[in-house]
Design a protein around this motif. Structure first.
Motif, PDB file in Angstrom:
ATOM      1  N   ALA A 207     -18.199   7.996 -34.771  1.00  0.00           N
ATOM      2  CA  ALA A 207     -16.885   8.625 -34.598  1.00  0.00           C
ATOM      3  C   ALA A 207     -15.911   8.167 -35.676  1.00  0.00           C
ATOM      4  O   ALA A 207     -15.119   8.966 -36.198  1.00  0.00           O
ATOM      5  N   GLU A 208     -15.978   6.907 -36.018  1.00  0.00           N
ATOM      6  CA  GLU A 208     -15.077   6.374 -37.048  1.00  0.00           C
ATOM      7  C   GLU A 208     -15.389   6.988 -38.404  1.00  0.00           C
ATOM      8  O   GLU A 208     -14.490   7.388 -39.151  1.00  0.00           O
ATOM      9  N   ASN A 209     -16.666   7.080 -38.756  1.00  0.00           N
ATOM     10  CA  ASN A 209     -17.049   7.645 -40.054  1.00  0.00           C
ATOM     11  C   ASN A 209     -16.751   9.130 -40.154  1.00  0.00           C
ATOM     12  O   ASN A 209     -16.522   9.663 -41.243  1.00  0.00           O
ATOM     13  N   ALA A 210     -16.744   9.823 -39.023  1.00  0.00           N
ATOM     14  CA  ALA A 210     -16.433  11.263 -39.034  1.00  0.00           C
ATOM     15  C   ALA A 210     -15.000  11.508 -39.478  1.00  0.00           C
ATOM     16  O   ALA A 210     -14.676  12.594 -39.979  1.00  0.00           O
ATOM     17  N   ARG A 211     -14.132  10.504 -39.316  1.00  0.00           N
ATOM     18  CA  ARG A 211     -12.726  10.661 -39.709  1.00  0.00           C
ATOM     19  C   ARG A 211     -12.478  10.234 -41.155  1.00  0.00           C
ATOM     20  O   ARG A 211     -11.376  10.368 -41.651  1.00  0.00           O
ATOM     21  N   ARG A 212     -13.495   9.707 -41.822  1.00  0.00           N
ATOM     22  CA  ARG A 212     -13.306   9.102 -43.140  1.00  0.00           C
ATOM     23  C   ARG A 212     -13.929   9.941 -44.241  1.00  0.00           C
ATOM     24  O   ARG A 212     -14.883  10.698 -44.017  1.00  0.00           O
ATOM     25  N   ASP A 213     -13.399   9.738 -45.460  1.00  0.00           N
ATOM     26  CA  ASP A 213     -14.050  10.289 -46.637  1.00  0.00           C
ATOM     27  C   ASP A 213     -15.385   9.563 -46.833  1.00  0.00           C
ATOM     28  O   ASP A 213     -15.575   8.423 -46.379  1.00  0.00           O
ATOM     29  N   ARG A 217     -16.718   5.331 -45.852  1.00  0.00           N
ATOM     30  CA  ARG A 217     -17.447   5.182 -44.601  1.00  0.00           C
ATOM     31  C   ARG A 217     -18.056   3.784 -44.477  1.00  0.00           C
ATOM     32  O   ARG A 217     -18.314   3.099 -45.466  1.00  0.00           O
ATOM     33  N   GLU A 386     -14.686  -1.489 -31.042  1.00  0.00           N
ATOM     34  CA  GLU A 386     -13.310  -1.146 -31.420  1.00  0.00           C
ATOM     35  C   GLU A 386     -12.440  -2.385 -31.602  1.00  0.00           C
ATOM     36  O   GLU A 386     -11.378  -2.323 -32.236  1.00  0.00           O
TER      37      GLU A 386
END
Length: 388
Positions: A207-213, A217, A386
């Motif tokens: 989920a965190e990487n989905a929000r990042r360039d 990541r 988290e």
């Protein structure tokens, strides 16, 4: 006046060779400045200074091999002495100026134009590297030996029969053999393992990487690193060194991350104060260490003070890794590949992504209870990704 000595860059180091001086006699230096490049069996390392002053004298010329502890240079406290100002010229009777021809056009010398150190110039010639294509990282943009090596590495070339500067695979294997033989001979190891459910950690990571360039990541390894660093705060008796017949615990948690080198060999430079760094800071530090380890640009301080080592096999296939402690450290933590494994979830058997965490501990300094507490603390941290 103080002495700048050949540092010990590992338990297996007995001697080193100065391959480049980055400061000159009379030059002002400050704590943290890199003053020399030293080559050992494990590679070449940039060596920092740990005091302010002036480099007054260099005692060991480039190319000289000396034992650990030998005096390399002398440092004088205080400011560099300014050159005396020349006396003003005596007055002369005014005369009519004679016409002056315009200056002949000329190119500056290669050394002036490129600010190329002698060692870097020799290495560039050996490797057929055009120095004009290299960006210098030294003072004032000077091109150093490491810059030449890095340019070769970026181009995907090797640096000759022995690989990169200071990296001879056979010599490194000898150094590793010496340190590991000493470890197994002198340190009574105990070994423990624990399967850790990575479901929450991997879900959070996705989920965190989905929000990042893409370039920002995170890798799963950084979660393992941070969880270990925080767990060592809970179990400090595994964070430190065995020195002079007893444990000497460290207040700082400096995690040595094992890096596999191209062509063979292994290094574990330190990420200092890893417990206090954010996940993003740790990810940046990991990327930086891997690049510099593989281009012979590590600093001596990164090799001398890891308080614990972490080795992660990532996706290389092995389920578990039981490391050999690197003396004088007290423990090494290992992580195998993340694989589906059966687990009891709500009273039923389910496949869960699992990593086996291991610890090899020095039985002189701690017991299995401490190792078990460390593994449990790592597990607990990974169940709340988290909060890492």
């Amino acid at each position: 006046m103080s002495d700048f000595r050949m540092p010990s860059l590992g338990a297996d180091m007995e001697k080193g060779t100065v391959v480049e001086w980055l400061k000159k006699p009379g030059e002002k230096i400050a704590r943290g400045d890199v003053v020399a490049v030293v080559e050992t069996q494990k590679g070449a390392f940039e060596v920092e200074i740990f005091e302010d002053g002036v480099l007054s004298e260099i005692l060991v010329p480039v190319g000289t091999e000396v034992p650990v502890g030998a005096v390399l240079a002398r440092i004088e406290s205080g400011e560099a002495k300014p050159l005396a100002k020349p006396a003003p010229p005596a007055p002369r009777p005014a005369v009519a100026p004679s016409p002056t021809p315009p200056p002949r056009p000329s190119l500056p010398s290669a050394g002036e134009r490129l600010r190329l150190s002698p060692a870097a110039a020799r290495r560039a010639a050996e490797l057929h590297v055009d120095p004009h294509s290299v960006t210098g990282s030294g003072q004032g943009g000077a091109i150093t030996l490491a810059d030449i090596e890095a340019a070769v590495a970026r181009a995907g070339r090797t640096t000759g029969e022995k690989g990169r500067r200071g990296f001879d695979p056979s010599a490194m294997r000898q150094a590793i053999a010496s340190a590991m033989a000493r470890s197994k001979r002198e340190i009574p190891h105990y070994y423990l393992s624990l399967p850790i459910d990575m479901s929450r950690a991997l879900q959070w990571l996705a989920a965190e990487n989905a929000r990042r360039d893409v370039e920002n990541r995170l890798l799963a390894g950084v979660l393992l690193l941070k969880a270990t660093a925080l767990a060592l705060k809970d179990v400090p008796e595994l964070n430190g060194f065995w020195i002079e017949g007893g444990p000497r615990l460290s207040t700082g948690i400096h995690v040595g991350w094992a890096i596999s080198l191209r062509g063979g060999g292994l290094m574990a430079p330190a990420i200092h104060d890893a417990d206090g760094k954010s996940i993003d800071q740790l990810m940046a530090a990991l990327r930086d260490l891997v690049v510099r380890a593989r281009t012979a640009r590590l600093r001596g301080s990164e090799m001398t003070d890891p308080t614990v080592t972490v080795t992660s096999l990532g996706e290389r296939g092995a389920e578990r890794v039981y490391g050999v402690i690197y003396p004088p450290q007290l423990a090494i933590v290992g992580f195998g590949a993340v694989r589906p494994a059966p687990a009891i979830v709500d009273g039923a058997v389910a496949a869960r992504p699992t990593v086996y965490a291991t610890v090899s501990g020095d039985h002189r300094a701690s017991d299995g209870v401490s190792g078990s507490r460390l593994l449990a603390a790592i597990d607990s941290r990974l169940q709340a990704p988290e909060a890492l």
